[in-house]
Design a protein around this motif. Structure first.
Motif, PDB file in Angstrom:
ATOM      1  N   GLU A   1      60.929 -14.643  85.834  1.00  0.00           N
ATOM      2  CA  GLU A   1      61.223 -14.695  84.401  1.00  0.00           C
ATOM      3  C   GLU A   1      60.493 -15.845  83.702  1.00  0.00           C
ATOM      4  N   ASN A   2      60.488 -17.013  84.313  1.00  0.00           N
ATOM      5  CA  ASN A   2      59.819 -18.151  83.668  1.00  0.00           C
ATOM      6  C   ASN A   2      58.316 -17.941  83.557  1.00  0.00           C
ATOM      7  N   ARG A   3      57.715 -17.311  84.548  1.00  0.00           N
ATOM      8  CA  ARG A   3      56.281 -17.022  84.448  1.00  0.00           C
ATOM      9  C   ARG A   3      55.997 -16.050  83.308  1.00  0.00           C
ATOM     10  N   LEU A   4      56.867 -15.076  83.129  1.00  0.00           N
ATOM     11  CA  LEU A   4      56.661 -14.127  82.031  1.00  0.00           C
ATOM     12  C   LEU A   4      56.830 -14.797  80.671  1.00  0.00           C
ATOM     13  N   ARG A   5      57.596 -15.883  80.624  1.00  0.00           N
ATOM     14  CA  ARG A   5      57.756 -16.617  79.363  1.00  0.00           C
ATOM     15  C   ARG A   5      56.449 -17.268  78.903  1.00  0.00           C
ATOM     16  N   LEU A   6      55.511 -17.421  79.815  1.00  0.00           N
ATOM     17  CA  LEU A   6      54.199 -17.955  79.434  1.00  0.00           C
ATOM     18  C   LEU A   6      53.379 -16.942  78.647  1.00  0.00           C
ATOM     19  N   VAL A   7      53.821 -15.679  78.679  1.00  0.00           N
ATOM     20  CA  VAL A   7      53.087 -14.603  77.988  1.00  0.00           C
ATOM     21  C   VAL A   7      53.910 -13.978  76.864  1.00  0.00           C
ATOM     22  N   PHE A   8      55.170 -13.677  77.147  1.00  0.00           N
ATOM     23  CA  PHE A   8      55.993 -12.926  76.203  1.00  0.00           C
ATOM     24  C   PHE A   8      57.041 -13.811  75.534  1.00  0.00           C
ATOM     25  N   PRO A   9      57.452 -13.468  74.321  1.00  0.00           N
ATOM     26  CA  PRO A   9      58.576 -14.171  73.692  1.00  0.00           C
ATOM     27  C   PRO A   9      59.887 -13.830  74.415  1.00  0.00           C
TER      28      PRO A   9
END
Length: 354
Positions: free
Chosen positions: A135-143
């Protein structure tokens, strides 16, 4: 548009961060995406379609300031529009800063935030079963409002030739599909990530007695002596099921052999992440100091399950910081006896192999 993703850690981290590249490919389908990783992790990335080029961070860049400077110059010349730094240490801080990219994104640290045009605060609690690591890695791309709908699972890609060669190798060692084949991650990457040998031997005895499976050992070449010690601690009947000398000569070869296994069981680490990326069932034994919710990716209690000392003796963790638990990991492992692991493992084996 040119994008650089940086992840200079170990295999598990590099494999997990491929989801950033996949997310970016979805968000910017026409972009050129480069993935900067340590050279040793390249085998888990081969054939991956979600980035265009692997940029290797070589050991010489750490050993020579001049070579590192020349590398920084090459990054600057590449003229990236976006840099996503999932590593966040001095080397990647400098790479990000030197890139001069108009947009530079990383996780928040008070002492490096000035390097980036956007910083993301890590969440401390998961909102799905994907784990905080995902989840935290996806926060680098998505809101934030898109995280739950954009969950991505890391993937490993093998060619048909690679799978066929591994299959023939297994057959040449009299390993066929008439019995389950289980890969055991017998050793972690370090002593403080390795279940005590006597407990691991009991775990392997239980696996064989419950399933009758053929067993392969996963370990690094420099760990062969310790792996052999664990083998010698198993009982005689178990040893007849262990194919100790069936061992890949390369990481890519290991992945191909792993793809023919029915499950991976053992110490948490890169091998578990690789197994999940191949959609294999896993049972993970966590080190007492690793935060389980950070890395229990896609656990459902059925296909992927795990056990941690905190599940058995939560009182040991009251008022203790992760750093203190890490410092005490070897002592805590003595509390993590196989007698606590085996009941849950037995349930997992029964539902997976019957």
């Amino acid at each position: 548009m040119k994008i650089l993703v940086i992840q200079q850690k170990m295999i598990g981290d590099v494999l997990t961060s491929t989801i950033i590249c996949e997310a970016l490919r979805k968000e910017y389908p026409n972009a050129t995406i480069d993935y900067l990783v340590n050279s040793s992790t390249r085998p888990v990335l081969t054939e991956n379609p979600f980035f265009d080029k692997i940029i290797e961070f070589k050991n010489q860049y750490r050993e020579s300031k001049i070579d590192f400077y020349h590398f920084l110059v090459s990054i600057k010349k590449s003229k990236y529009d976006l840099v996503i730094d999932a590593y966040g240490k001095l080397e990647s801080n400098l790479i990000s800063l030197f890139s001069k990219a108009p947009k530079r994104v990383s996780f928040y640290k008070w002492y490096t935030q000035f390097i980036y045009t956007q910083v993301i605060h890590r969440a401390s609690e998961p909102i799905t079963n994907a784990s905080i690591a995902i989840e935290n890695r996806l926060r680098l791309v998505f809101p934030e409002n898109r995280i739950t709908s954009e969950i991505i699972k890391p993937k490993i890609f093998l060619t048909e030739d690679e799978k066929q060669i591994a299959n023939e190798y297994l057959k040449s060692n009299h390993i066929t599909q008439n019995k389950p084949l289980i890969m055991i991650s017998v050793l972690g990457s370090s002593p403080n990530k390795t279940l005590p040998f006597k407990y691991m031997a009991k775990v392997i005895d239980e696996i064989v007695s419950t399933t009758g499976a053929n067993v392969l050992f996963n370990y690094m070449p420099n760990q062969e002596k310790d792996a052999r010690t664990i083998y010698n601690l198993t009982n005689y009947k178990t040893q007849k099921h262990i194919h100790f000398d069936v061992f890949a000569k390369s990481l890519r070869g290991f992945i191909a052999i792993l793809s023919h296994c029915d499950a991976l069981i053992g110490n948490e680490g890169g091998a578990v992440n690789m197994a999940k990326a191949l959609n294999l069932p896993t049972f993970t034994i966590f080190s007492p100091w690793i935060i389980k919710k950070d890395w229990n990716m896609f656990e459902d209690g059925i296909e992927n399950d795990s056990i941690h000392l905190i599940d058995i003796k939560p009182e040991l963790y009251v008022g203790n910081s992760p750093k203190k638990m890490k410092d005490q990991s070897l002592e805590l492992y003595q509390e993590f006896s196989s007698e606590y692991i085996i009941p849950k493992l037995r349930n997992y084996l029964t539902q997976t192999f019957t």
